[in-house]
Design a protein around this motif. Structure first.
Motif, PDB file in Angstrom:
ATOM      1  N   CYS A  39       0.820  -1.045  -0.058  1.00 52.12           N
ATOM      2  CA  CYS A  39      -0.229  -0.067  -0.059  1.00 52.12           C
ATOM      3  C   CYS A  39       0.881   1.124   0.004  1.00 52.12           C
ATOM      4  O   CYS A  39       0.343   2.373   0.295  1.00 52.12           O
ATOM      5  N   ILE A  40       2.165   1.170  -0.186  1.00 52.12           N
ATOM      6  CA  ILE A  40       2.964   2.371  -0.165  1.00 52.12           C
ATOM      7  C   ILE A  40       3.518   2.489  -1.774  1.00 52.12           C
ATOM      8  O   ILE A  40       3.993   1.629  -2.578  1.00 52.12           O
ATOM      9  N   HIS A  41       3.149   3.668  -2.370  1.00 54.84           N
ATOM     10  CA  HIS A  41       3.259   4.217  -3.629  1.00 54.84           C
ATOM     11  C   HIS A  41       3.850   5.533  -3.757  1.00 54.84           C
ATOM     12  O   HIS A  41       3.853   6.219  -3.035  1.00 54.84           O
ATOM     13  N   CYS A  69      -3.634   0.188   4.337  1.00 54.34           N
ATOM     14  CA  CYS A  69      -2.498  -0.150   5.431  1.00 54.34           C
ATOM     15  C   CYS A  69      -3.483  -0.937   6.591  1.00 54.34           C
ATOM     16  O   CYS A  69      -4.334  -0.609   6.873  1.00 54.34           O
ATOM     17  N   ILE A  70      -2.411  -1.970   7.164  1.00 56.17           N
ATOM     18  CA  ILE A  70      -3.010  -2.854   8.009  1.00 56.17           C
ATOM     19  C   ILE A  70      -2.351  -2.553   9.387  1.00 56.17           C
ATOM     20  O   ILE A  70      -2.428  -3.522  10.188  1.00 56.17           O
ATOM     21  N   ASP A  71      -1.552  -1.658   9.372  1.00 52.85           N
ATOM     22  CA  ASP A  71      -1.190  -1.214  10.994  1.00 52.85           C
ATOM     23  C   ASP A  71      -0.188  -2.215  11.504  1.00 52.85           C
ATOM     24  O   ASP A  71       0.141  -2.593  12.537  1.00 52.85           O
ATOM     25  N   GLU A 126       3.382  -1.723  11.299  1.00 50.41           N
ATOM     26  CA  GLU A 126       4.437  -1.069  11.585  1.00 50.41           C
ATOM     27  C   GLU A 126       5.804  -1.492  10.806  1.00 50.41           C
ATOM     28  O   GLU A 126       6.736  -0.994  11.265  1.00 50.41           O
ATOM     29  N   GLN A 127       5.600  -2.385   9.876  1.00 50.87           N
ATOM     30  CA  GLN A 127       7.121  -3.004   9.372  1.00 50.87           C
ATOM     31  C   GLN A 127       7.758  -1.801   8.586  1.00 50.87           C
ATOM     32  O   GLN A 127       8.744  -1.689   8.605  1.00 50.87           O
ATOM     33  N   CYS A 128       6.937  -0.719   7.983  1.00 50.00           N
ATOM     34  CA  CYS A 128       7.604   0.243   7.458  1.00 50.00           C
ATOM     35  C   CYS A 128       8.290   1.241   8.246  1.00 50.00           C
ATOM     36  O   CYS A 128       9.325   1.736   8.173  1.00 50.00           O
TER      37      CYS A 128
HETATM   38  S1  SF4 Z   1       2.088  -0.231   8.485  1.00 50.26           S
HETATM   39 FE1  SF4 Z   1       2.157  -1.852   7.435  1.00 50.26          FE
HETATM   40  S2  SF4 Z   1       0.677  -2.309   6.053  1.00 50.26           S
HETATM   41 FE2  SF4 Z   1       0.784   0.058   6.968  1.00 50.26          FE
HETATM   42  S3  SF4 Z   1       1.876   0.910   5.156  1.00 50.26           S
HETATM   43 FE3  SF4 Z   1       3.391   0.347   6.819  1.00 50.26          FE
HETATM   44  S4  SF4 Z   1       3.997  -1.717   6.135  1.00 50.26           S
HETATM   45 FE4  SF4 Z   1       2.423  -1.363   4.845  1.00 50.26          FE
END
Ligand code: SF4
Ligand code: SF4
Length: 220
Positions: free
Chosen positions: A23-25, A40-42, A44-46
């Motif tokens: 969902c990151i563009h 975004c499913i929340d 926190e990996q990003c």
């Molecule tokens: S929190 Fe997770 S799902 Fe949301 S943008 Fe970051 S990596 Fe993607």
């Protein structure tokens, strides 16, 4: 509560690699990347991988970056095309392309195309394919549509707590196994294809890729 990218972003794309739902563009010439708040499913990996701490949960965005919440959402309002799901004729061609490719490898498969919500559009089982492949193919397609990523990418994360809880939430319809690919029109997801029945997972993926080539001939 979605995450948000602020203007601190340096455009290196590191977060894109780890986002499990793609969902990151961004677009050419844009000053930063953006997170789609509807997807975004929340997880926190990003936030964990961002080298410049440009990403925040929306409720934690510092006041000096408050505008970022609307900036992220606006990017998707402007760039997501309003398009319908995969047309039946296109889905039918994709399924048959997958079957043709399967035949060339000497295997019999089921191929399924679903819409962006995971509802089936076309499901066809080749002569000789195991009856169970019908359900498996639909589940793979549903999974790709629900998570917005290739199911092979999810397979590696199947033991992650965030994914396990989502599998439960989707009532057993999620199958994080290779053989499901998302169908895009630009950055808009219009459906997904799933294939099951190959002797190896790679063969299912190859059938999906062959099917996606149909879109190139149609100018997507
Ligand atoms: S929190 Fe997770 S799902 Fe949301 S943008 Fe970051 S990596 Fe993607
Ligand atoms: S990881 Fe951080 S700096 Fe890199 S693109 Fe994502 S938000 Fe921008």
């Amino acid at each position: 509560m979605p995450y948000v990218i602020t203007r601190l972003c340096t455009n290196d794309g590191a977060c894109v690699e780890v986002c499990p739902v793609a969902c990151i563009h961004t677009r050419p010439g844009a000053p930063q990347f953006y997170i789609d708040p509807e997807v975004c499913i929340d997880c926190e990996q990003c936030e964990i991988v961002c080298p410049v701490d440009a990403i925040f949960k929306d409720v934690d965005v510092p006041p000096e970056h408050a505008e970022a919440i609307d900036v992220n959402a606006s990017f998707f309002r402007q760039n997501k095309a309003v398009v319908g799901p995969v047309a039946f004729e296109t889905a039918w061609q994709m399924v048959h392309r997958a079957h043709t490719y399967a035949s060339s490898m000497g295997i019999a498969v089921t191929a399924a195309v679903v819409d962006e919500a995971g509802a089936p559009i076309v499901v066809e089982r080749m002569d000789g394919a195991d009856p169970r492949t019908a359900e498996l193919a639909v589940s793979k397609a549903y999974t790709a549509a629900a998570f917005h990523v290739a199911t092979a990418d999810l397979a590696a994360q199947a033991r992650q707590p965030w994914l396990r809880s989502l599998i439960v939430a989707h009532r057993g319809r999620v199958l994080p196994a290779p053989g499901g690919l998302v169908i895009f029109d630009g950055i808009t997801i219009i459906g997904a294809i799933g294939v099951a029945g190959g002797r190896t997972a790679d063969q299912d993926v190859l059938c999906c890729q062959a099917a996606l080539a149909v879109l190139e001939t149609l100018g997507h």
